[in-house]
Design a protein around this motif. Structure first.
Motif, PDB file in Angstrom:
ATOM      1  N   SER A  38       0.869  -1.195   0.053  1.00 48.15           N
ATOM      2  CA  SER A  38      -0.082  -0.048   0.021  1.00 48.15           C
ATOM      3  C   SER A  38       0.922   1.180   0.041  1.00 48.15           C
ATOM      4  O   SER A  38       0.530   2.123  -0.466  1.00 48.15           O
ATOM      5  N   GLU A  39       1.886   1.242   0.794  1.00 48.07           N
ATOM      6  CA  GLU A  39       2.863   2.463   0.658  1.00 48.07           C
ATOM      7  C   GLU A  39       3.588   2.622  -0.603  1.00 48.07           C
ATOM      8  O   GLU A  39       3.748   3.488  -1.072  1.00 48.07           O
ATOM      9  N   ALA A  40       3.979   1.352  -1.216  1.00 44.10           N
ATOM     10  CA  ALA A  40       4.637   1.695  -2.514  1.00 44.10           C
ATOM     11  C   ALA A  40       3.504   1.931  -3.534  1.00 44.10           C
ATOM     12  O   ALA A  40       3.971   2.892  -4.428  1.00 44.10           O
ATOM     13  N   LYS A  41       2.286   1.590  -3.457  1.00 40.90           N
ATOM     14  CA  LYS A  41       1.422   1.997  -4.548  1.00 40.90           C
ATOM     15  C   LYS A  41       0.967   3.441  -4.290  1.00 40.90           C
ATOM     16  O   LYS A  41       1.093   4.299  -5.283  1.00 40.90           O
ATOM     17  N   GLU A  42       0.818   3.945  -3.222  1.00 38.96           N
ATOM     18  CA  GLU A  42       0.595   5.407  -2.917  1.00 38.96           C
ATOM     19  C   GLU A  42       2.024   6.265  -3.457  1.00 38.96           C
ATOM     20  O   GLU A  42       1.649   7.202  -4.132  1.00 38.96           O
ATOM     21  N   ARG A  43       3.053   5.595  -3.262  1.00 40.74           N
ATOM     22  CA  ARG A  43       4.274   6.459  -3.647  1.00 40.74           C
ATOM     23  C   ARG A  43       4.030   6.393  -5.202  1.00 40.74           C
ATOM     24  O   ARG A  43       4.564   7.405  -5.855  1.00 40.74           O
ATOM     25  N   LEU A  44       3.776   5.137  -5.849  1.00 38.61           N
ATOM     26  CA  LEU A  44       3.766   5.345  -7.320  1.00 38.61           C
ATOM     27  C   LEU A  44       2.762   6.192  -7.844  1.00 38.61           C
ATOM     28  O   LEU A  44       3.065   6.842  -8.842  1.00 38.61           O
ATOM     29  N   LEU A  45       1.668   6.370  -7.276  1.00 38.10           N
ATOM     30  CA  LEU A  45       0.646   7.223  -7.580  1.00 38.10           C
ATOM     31  C   LEU A  45       0.883   8.699  -7.526  1.00 38.10           C
ATOM     32  O   LEU A  45       0.810   9.384  -8.343  1.00 38.10           O
ATOM     33  N   ILE A  56      -4.800   8.797 -15.009  1.00 32.72           N
ATOM     34  CA  ILE A  56      -4.803   7.708 -14.411  1.00 32.72           C
ATOM     35  C   ILE A  56      -6.315   7.164 -14.679  1.00 32.72           C
ATOM     36  O   ILE A  56      -7.151   7.645 -14.347  1.00 32.72           O
ATOM     37  N   VAL A  57      -6.415   6.031 -15.259  1.00 27.56           N
ATOM     38  CA  VAL A  57      -7.650   5.556 -15.941  1.00 27.56           C
ATOM     39  C   VAL A  57      -8.141   4.457 -14.857  1.00 27.56           C
ATOM     40  O   VAL A  57      -9.472   4.557 -14.739  1.00 27.56           O
ATOM     41  N   VAL A  58      -7.466   3.606 -14.459  1.00 21.21           N
ATOM     42  CA  VAL A  58      -7.782   2.429 -13.575  1.00 21.21           C
ATOM     43  C   VAL A  58      -6.643   2.545 -12.519  1.00 21.21           C
ATOM     44  O   VAL A  58      -5.532   2.197 -12.608  1.00 21.21           O
ATOM     45  N   ASN A  59      -7.308   2.378 -11.212  1.00 24.86           N
ATOM     46  CA  ASN A  59      -6.547   2.167  -9.952  1.00 24.86           C
ATOM     47  C   ASN A  59      -7.327   1.297  -9.207  1.00 24.86           C
ATOM     48  O   ASN A  59      -8.430   1.560  -8.429  1.00 24.86           O
ATOM     49  N   GLU A  60      -6.751  -0.049  -9.352  1.00 22.37           N
ATOM     50  CA  GLU A  60      -7.321  -1.083  -8.466  1.00 22.37           C
ATOM     51  C   GLU A  60      -6.189  -1.627  -7.491  1.00 22.37           C
ATOM     52  O   GLU A  60      -5.102  -0.883  -7.555  1.00 22.37           O
ATOM     53  N   PRO A  61      -6.364  -2.395  -6.629  1.00 25.38           N
ATOM     54  CA  PRO A  61      -5.496  -2.610  -5.529  1.00 25.38           C
ATOM     55  C   PRO A  61      -4.310  -3.134  -6.195  1.00 25.38           C
ATOM     56  O   PRO A  61      -3.313  -2.817  -5.614  1.00 25.38           O
ATOM     57  N   ARG A  62      -4.133  -3.894  -7.020  1.00 21.14           N
ATOM     58  CA  ARG A  62      -2.835  -4.474  -7.635  1.00 21.14           C
ATOM     59  C   ARG A  62      -2.493  -3.822  -8.938  1.00 21.14           C
ATOM     60  O   ARG A  62      -1.487  -4.491  -9.533  1.00 21.14           O
ATOM     61  N   GLU A  80       1.058   0.429 -17.818  1.00 31.89           N
ATOM     62  CA  GLU A  80       0.195  -0.624 -16.939  1.00 31.89           C
ATOM     63  C   GLU A  80       1.340  -0.858 -15.773  1.00 31.89           C
ATOM     64  O   GLU A  80       2.517  -0.926 -16.187  1.00 31.89           O
ATOM     65  N   PHE A  81       0.959  -1.006 -14.538  1.00 30.34           N
ATOM     66  CA  PHE A  81       1.752  -1.363 -13.302  1.00 30.34           C
ATOM     67  C   PHE A  81       0.863  -2.558 -12.678  1.00 30.34           C
ATOM     68  O   PHE A  81      -0.305  -2.480 -12.564  1.00 30.34           O
ATOM     69  N   LEU A  82       1.468  -3.533 -12.497  1.00 26.52           N
ATOM     70  CA  LEU A  82       0.927  -4.733 -11.857  1.00 26.52           C
ATOM     71  C   LEU A  82       1.857  -5.057 -10.716  1.00 26.52           C
ATOM     72  O   LEU A  82       3.026  -5.392 -10.703  1.00 26.52           O
ATOM     73  N   PHE A  83       1.308  -5.153  -9.393  1.00 32.26           N
ATOM     74  CA  PHE A  83       1.969  -5.560  -8.322  1.00 32.26           C
ATOM     75  C   PHE A  83       1.785  -7.029  -8.243  1.00 32.26           C
ATOM     76  O   PHE A  83       0.684  -7.544  -8.276  1.00 32.26           O
ATOM     77  N   ALA A  84       3.120  -7.331  -8.251  1.00 30.23           N
ATOM     78  CA  ALA A  84       3.281  -9.047  -7.930  1.00 30.23           C
ATOM     79  C   ALA A  84       2.528  -9.609  -6.750  1.00 30.23           C
ATOM     80  O   ALA A  84       2.549  -8.803  -5.749  1.00 30.23           O
ATOM     81  N   GLU A  85       1.811 -10.569  -6.677  1.00 34.48           N
ATOM     82  CA  GLU A  85       1.469 -11.213  -5.469  1.00 34.48           C
ATOM     83  C   GLU A  85       2.266 -11.653  -4.469  1.00 34.48           C
ATOM     84  O   GLU A  85       2.222 -11.381  -3.091  1.00 34.48           O
ATOM     85  N   SER A  86       3.333 -12.231  -4.951  1.00 33.52           N
ATOM     86  CA  SER A  86       4.358 -13.029  -3.823  1.00 33.52           C
ATOM     87  C   SER A  86       5.615 -12.531  -3.818  1.00 33.52           C
ATOM     88  O   SER A  86       6.442 -12.976  -2.920  1.00 33.52           O
ATOM     89  N   GLU A  87       5.793 -11.115  -4.304  1.00 38.78           N
ATOM     90  CA  GLU A  87       7.320 -10.633  -4.143  1.00 38.78           C
ATOM     91  C   GLU A  87       6.886  -9.162  -4.208  1.00 38.78           C
ATOM     92  O   GLU A  87       6.010  -8.517  -4.680  1.00 38.78           O
ATOM     93  N   PRO A  88       7.922  -8.232  -3.229  1.00 42.17           N
ATOM     94  CA  PRO A  88       7.844  -6.924  -3.424  1.00 42.17           C
ATOM     95  C   PRO A  88       8.309  -6.108  -4.923  1.00 42.17           C
ATOM     96  O   PRO A  88       9.234  -5.601  -4.942  1.00 42.17           O
ATOM     97  N   VAL A  89       7.416  -6.443  -5.797  1.00 41.56           N
ATOM     98  CA  VAL A  89       7.795  -6.186  -7.400  1.00 41.56           C
ATOM     99  C   VAL A  89       6.666  -5.480  -7.874  1.00 41.56           C
ATOM    100  O   VAL A  89       5.605  -6.050  -7.666  1.00 41.56           O
ATOM    101  N   ILE A  90       6.729  -4.445  -8.610  1.00 40.39           N
ATOM    102  CA  ILE A  90       5.729  -3.703  -9.518  1.00 40.39           C
ATOM    103  C   ILE A  90       6.263  -3.962 -10.893  1.00 40.39           C
ATOM    104  O   ILE A  90       7.267  -3.389 -11.315  1.00 40.39           O
TER     105      ILE A  90
END
Length: 126
Positions: A38-45, A56-62, A80-90
């Protein structure tokens, strides 16, 4: 239940880069983080909102989808940006919507975002 988002694969044309591409002409590294997702996403935004001609057209949890418009002709590039489920990677993908060549614009955009990303410590604001 919403479908799981995935990054669109790059076409064969040289106007796309992606952290999920395997060939060096299209490959860029993903963004890595040590904070919470959530902190990483906030910073990216924050980074995206600080750039010119971005919507920004779509802002979903991941998943985040943004459109960048060029200055002169108003061409749209899809990012596009996709937050990986299993590691701290975008994972990231940036591609021109039209045309064949982008003269390195998409790679440059991702590196501009990476530079802003690397200049921020997730603990600066506390």
């Amino acid at each position: 239940m919403a479908a799981t988002r995935k990054l669109t694969p790059c076409p064969d044309s040289p106007n796309c880069v992606s952290s999920l591409a395997s060939d060096p002409d299209h490959r860029v590294e993903p963004l890595r983080y040590e904070a919470s997702q959530s902190e990483a996403k906030e910073r990216l935004l924050q980074i995206l909102q600080g750039l010119n001609r971005v919507t920004i057209v779509v802002n979903e949890p991941r998943y985040i989808y943004a459109e960048f418009r060029s200055t002169v002709f108003g061409f749209v590039d899809d990012v596009e940006f996709l937050f990986a489920e299993s590691e701290p990677v975008i994972h990231v993908r940036s591609a021109s919507r039209v045309g064949y060549y982008d003269f390195g614009a998409n790679r440059s955009r991702v590196e501009q975002i990476r530079t802003a990303w690397s200049q921020h410590s997730f603990h600066d604001d506390r």
